[in-house]
Motif scaffolding. Structure first.
Motif, PDB file in Angstrom:
ATOM      1  N   GLN A  45       0.828  -1.204   0.000  1.00 33.53           N
ATOM      2  CA  GLN A  45       0.000   0.000   0.000  1.00 33.53           C
ATOM      3  C   GLN A  45       0.863   1.255   0.000  1.00 33.53           C
ATOM      4  O   GLN A  45       0.529   2.246  -0.661  1.00 33.53           O
ATOM      5  N   THR A  46       1.967   1.215   0.730  1.00 31.68           N
ATOM      6  CA  THR A  46       2.868   2.379   0.732  1.00 31.68           C
ATOM      7  C   THR A  46       3.455   2.619  -0.654  1.00 31.68           C
ATOM      8  O   THR A  46       3.519   3.756  -1.135  1.00 31.68           O
ATOM      9  N   ASP A  47       3.892   1.534  -1.310  1.00 30.65           N
ATOM     10  CA  ASP A  47       4.431   1.672  -2.672  1.00 30.65           C
ATOM     11  C   ASP A  47       3.358   2.148  -3.650  1.00 30.65           C
ATOM     12  O   ASP A  47       3.630   3.001  -4.511  1.00 30.65           O
ATOM     13  N   LEU A  48       2.138   1.607  -3.531  1.00 28.41           N
ATOM     14  CA  LEU A  48       1.058   2.047  -4.410  1.00 28.41           C
ATOM     15  C   LEU A  48       0.739   3.522  -4.198  1.00 28.41           C
ATOM     16  O   LEU A  48       0.489   4.264  -5.157  1.00 28.41           O
ATOM     17  N   GLN A  49       0.752   3.944  -2.938  1.00 28.77           N
ATOM     18  CA  GLN A  49       0.456   5.351  -2.659  1.00 28.77           C
ATOM     19  C   GLN A  49       1.538   6.255  -3.227  1.00 28.77           C
ATOM     20  O   GLN A  49       1.233   7.317  -3.799  1.00 28.77           O
ATOM     21  N   ARG A  50       2.804   5.819  -3.096  1.00 28.41           N
ATOM     22  CA  ARG A  50       3.883   6.627  -3.670  1.00 28.41           C
ATOM     23  C   ARG A  50       3.786   6.661  -5.192  1.00 28.41           C
ATOM     24  O   ARG A  50       3.965   7.713  -5.817  1.00 28.41           O
ATOM     25  N   THR A  51       3.481   5.483  -5.788  1.00 30.08           N
ATOM     26  CA  THR A  51       3.329   5.436  -7.249  1.00 30.08           C
ATOM     27  C   THR A  51       2.159   6.293  -7.707  1.00 30.08           C
ATOM     28  O   THR A  51       2.251   7.007  -8.719  1.00 30.08           O
ATOM     29  N   PHE A  52       1.046   6.227  -6.958  1.00 30.46           N
ATOM     30  CA  PHE A  52      -0.115   7.046  -7.300  1.00 30.46           C
ATOM     31  C   PHE A  52       0.221   8.527  -7.231  1.00 30.46           C
ATOM     32  O   PHE A  52      -0.171   9.313  -8.100  1.00 30.46           O
ATOM     33  N   SER A  53       0.978   8.898  -6.202  1.00 31.09           N
ATOM     34  CA  SER A  53       1.363  10.305  -6.071  1.00 31.09           C
ATOM     35  C   SER A  53       2.270  10.739  -7.217  1.00 31.09           C
ATOM     36  O   SER A  53       2.112  11.837  -7.770  1.00 31.09           O
ATOM     37  N   GLU A  54       3.210   9.849  -7.587  1.00 26.42           N
ATOM     38  CA  GLU A  54       4.105  10.187  -8.694  1.00 26.42           C
ATOM     39  C   GLU A  54       3.350  10.286 -10.013  1.00 26.42           C
ATOM     40  O   GLU A  54       3.602  11.182 -10.821  1.00 26.42           O
ATOM     41  N   GLN A  55       2.403   9.365 -10.250  1.00 23.89           N
ATOM     42  CA  GLN A  55       1.626   9.423 -11.480  1.00 23.89           C
ATOM     43  C   GLN A  55       0.764  10.683 -11.532  1.00 23.89           C
ATOM     44  O   GLN A  55       0.621  11.307 -12.585  1.00 23.89           O
ATOM     45  N   LYS A  56       0.198  11.027 -10.391  1.00 19.59           N
ATOM     46  CA  LYS A  56      -0.594  12.255 -10.350  1.00 19.59           C
ATOM     47  C   LYS A  56       0.287  13.468 -10.622  1.00 19.59           C
ATOM     48  O   LYS A  56      -0.106  14.404 -11.332  1.00 19.59           O
ATOM     49  N   HIS A  57       1.500  13.439 -10.054  1.00 19.38           N
ATOM     50  CA  HIS A  57       2.428  14.537 -10.302  1.00 19.38           C
ATOM     51  C   HIS A  57       2.802  14.612 -11.782  1.00 19.38           C
ATOM     52  O   HIS A  57       2.858  15.695 -12.368  1.00 19.38           O
ATOM     53  N   LEU A  58       3.024  13.438 -12.388  1.00 18.33           N
ATOM     54  CA  LEU A  58       3.349  13.419 -13.810  1.00 18.33           C
ATOM     55  C   LEU A  58       2.179  13.917 -14.654  1.00 18.33           C
ATOM     56  O   LEU A  58       2.370  14.641 -15.638  1.00 18.33           O
ATOM     57  N   ALA A  59       0.953  13.531 -14.275  1.00 12.92           N
ATOM     58  CA  ALA A  59      -0.214  13.995 -15.024  1.00 12.92           C
ATOM     59  C   ALA A  59      -0.362  15.512 -14.920  1.00 12.92           C
ATOM     60  O   ALA A  59      -0.637  16.199 -15.911  1.00 12.92           O
ATOM     61  N   ASP A  60      -0.170  16.040 -13.707  1.00 11.69           N
ATOM     62  CA  ASP A  60      -0.247  17.496 -13.538  1.00 11.69           C
ATOM     63  C   ASP A  60       0.865  18.196 -14.313  1.00 11.69           C
ATOM     64  O   ASP A  60       0.651  19.260 -14.914  1.00 11.69           O
ATOM     65  N   LEU A  61       2.054  17.555 -14.288  1.00 14.22           N
ATOM     66  CA  LEU A  61       3.168  18.147 -15.021  1.00 14.22           C
ATOM     67  C   LEU A  61       2.898  18.154 -16.526  1.00 14.22           C
ATOM     68  O   LEU A  61       3.158  19.140 -17.219  1.00 14.22           O
ATOM     69  N   GLY A  62       2.351  17.033 -17.029  1.00 13.91           N
ATOM     70  CA  GLY A  62       2.034  16.982 -18.454  1.00 13.91           C
ATOM     71  C   GLY A  62       0.999  18.012 -18.848  1.00 13.91           C
ATOM     72  O   GLY A  62       1.080  18.631 -19.914  1.00 13.91           O
TER      73      GLY A  62
END
Length: 517
Positions: free
Chosen positions: A262-279
């Protein structure tokens, strides 16, 4: 207008993707409260009760057979005691009244005593028409006893039994003829009592077993089940990560693994969200960036007409650099929405590409960094020149930045960046090696991972991630060599020249011949 259109397209794609994900989540969302018949606790309770009942039945079967044998043995012992009194009588014929009293007291129809091969009838009320079953108490197996017991329970009640057995160690055998009706009544009463007692014991045992299983297994499983449902509803909420129990068993390990996942998924989710916002942010400014670069390109075109020899020497490089920047800006949206375009492979001179990389880096002389291009000038490979330029630029820039930040001003430290190339069969092997401080352990653990595999504390890790993606698009691989005690050595392998099988066999045979010689 183009920037607004790009932003609108990206926003629409994000909204469509969110709607699809929401629809899929609603479709696959598990029930927060399962029906009673589907709960694991209900199944475990029923299985426990059934298992205990089966165990009680396995105990009940031999116990009923044993009760029947005890009843018959007790009846035979009682008759044996009375027969000794009748046999010791001085009169050879036992009076009728005495016979009736003994038969009534023992519940039998006839009593006989065998001794030394001779049989003597001691008492008889009436001669039975037939004997339904002969029972030898001294030679009855357990299987036969169980079979006869259930035969008496289900089909008995009107049969005549002949029961016989030895009287102690005297060598005498006592025989009796009796009805099985009293035996069946006694067995039914015993079976009823045992069944009620077994049911009570089963309920108590099942309850205790269920409470133990519930405490050790079901309660932690229900907790994990609720946690997974709650976490799926809001994976970005750190408070919904399960807190493992202090257990050393398999469930404790499972809870700790679930917390890590769950910790890894949450970090991955946060990174993907950051990438989506960045894009999304990059797509909005992409149009303005292209306009600025286009204006710079127009001004650089006028520099080409200048008569200054210095300008004439640098103008083509400036134009080429601006053209690359415009090309990168135009591909930003495509990179953010999907992936890099497939490589357009051509036969390219790698030495020339590395020369362009060196000029782009613009290494300051006072930095003390030496750039060595050891790639042979005639070394050729099949690759997309622009994409491979980006790969080498990212790797070389990381090396230059690492060496520039390492002990600045110390002239005794060797700072050298070396690019080599060779060929192993059909594979082109390119090496990028520096004498810098090497990669930190965090960067090694997250190599080629965006935002996590940076070689610097203020880096993003995108350079290595982009290089890895472009190399894989060429069908090759990139790895960090661990055979250097200091510095960093990346090795790129690109399969680009199919080898003829016949030529390969000839080379192999020649090599083996040289070894044997």
């Amino acid at each position: 207008m183009a920037g607004k259109e790009d932003g609108a397209v990206t926003e629409g794609a994000v909204e469509a993707g969110s709607a699809c994900r929401a629809s899929a989540c609603e479709k696959n969302r598990p029930l927060t409260r399962l029906p009673l018949r589907h709960r694991l606790s209900s199944k475990v309770l029923l299985l426990t009760i059934f298992s205990v009942l089966v165990a009680e039945v396995l105990i009940f079967v031999p116990s009923v057979a044993s009760m029947r044998m005890r009843w018959l043995t007790a009846r035979l012992d009682t008759v044996a005691a009375a027969s000794i009194v009748l046999a010791d009588s001085e009169s050879p014929v036992v009076p009728r009244s005495v016979q009736d009293s003994v038969l009534l007291a023992t519940g039998t129809k006839a009593i006989a005593l065998r001794e030394k091969g001779a049989s003597r009838l001691l008492a008889m009320s009436e001669m039975p028409q037939k004997i339904d079953q002969h029972i030898d108490l001294a030679h009855t197996s357990e299987a036969a006893a169980i079979w006869d017991a259930f035969d008496t329970l289900f089909t008995g009640g009107d049969r005549t039994l002949r029961v016989y057995g030895p009287i102690g160690n005297s060598g005498k055998i006592i025989e009796l003829v009796t009805s099985d009706a009293p035996l069946r009544r006694a067995m039914l009463q015993y079976a009823r009592n045992v069944a009620v007692l077994s049911l009570v014991i089963s309920l108590i045992a099942a309850s205790l077993v269920y409470l133990a299983i519930n405490e050790l297994l079901l309660r932690p499983v229900r907790r994990m089940h609720r946690n997974m449902i709650n976490f799926a509803q809001a994976p970005d909420d750190p408070t919904r990560i399960i807190i493992p129990d202090d257990r050393k068993d398999e469930l404790g390990v499972a809870q700790r693994q679930l917390a890590a996942i769950q910790t890894d998924l949450q970090r991955t989710f946060s990174e993907q969200k950051h990438l989506a916002d960045l894009g999304l942010a990059v797509s909005k400014i992409n149009h303005d960036m292209r306009n600025i670069l286009a204006s710079a390109q127009l001004m650089s075109d006028h520099l080409a007409d200048a008569k200054d020899p210095v300008v004439q020497r640098f103008a083509p490089k400036l134009i080429r650099t601006l053209n690359r920047a415009i090309s990168y800006a135009e591909s930003v949206i495509a990179y953010g929405r999907a992936q890099e375009a497939p490589p357009k492979r051509r036969r390219v001179a790698l030495h020339t590409i590395i020369t362009d990389v060196e000029e782009t880096l613009a290494i300051e002389p006072e930095s003390g960094i030496e750039f060595r291009n050891l790639v042979p000038q005639d070394f050729e490979m099949d690759a997309d020149a622009e994409q491979f330029f980006r790969v080498l630029t990212n790797l070389c820039r990381n090396a230059v930045q690492a060496m520039a930040a390492d002990r600045p001003g110390d002239e005794s430290v060797v700072k050298r960046l070396t690019v080599t190339a060779g060929r192993v069969g059909s594979v082109a092997v390119i090496g990028i090696e520096d004498t810098g401080p090497g990669l930190p352990q965090k960067a090694r653990d997250n190599l080629f991972t965006a935002f996590r595999g940076s070689t610097r504390s203020d880096g993003t890790g995108l350079g290595l991630a982009i290089a890895h993606e472009l190399v894989r698009a060429h069908g090759g691989g990139i790895e960090l060599r661990e055979d250097r005690s200091c510095g960093t050595h990346f090795e790129i392998r690109i399969p680009d020249m199919p080898v003829s099988l016949a030529n390969w066999r000839r080379q192999k045979e020649a090599t083996e011949a040289d070894k044997s010689a």
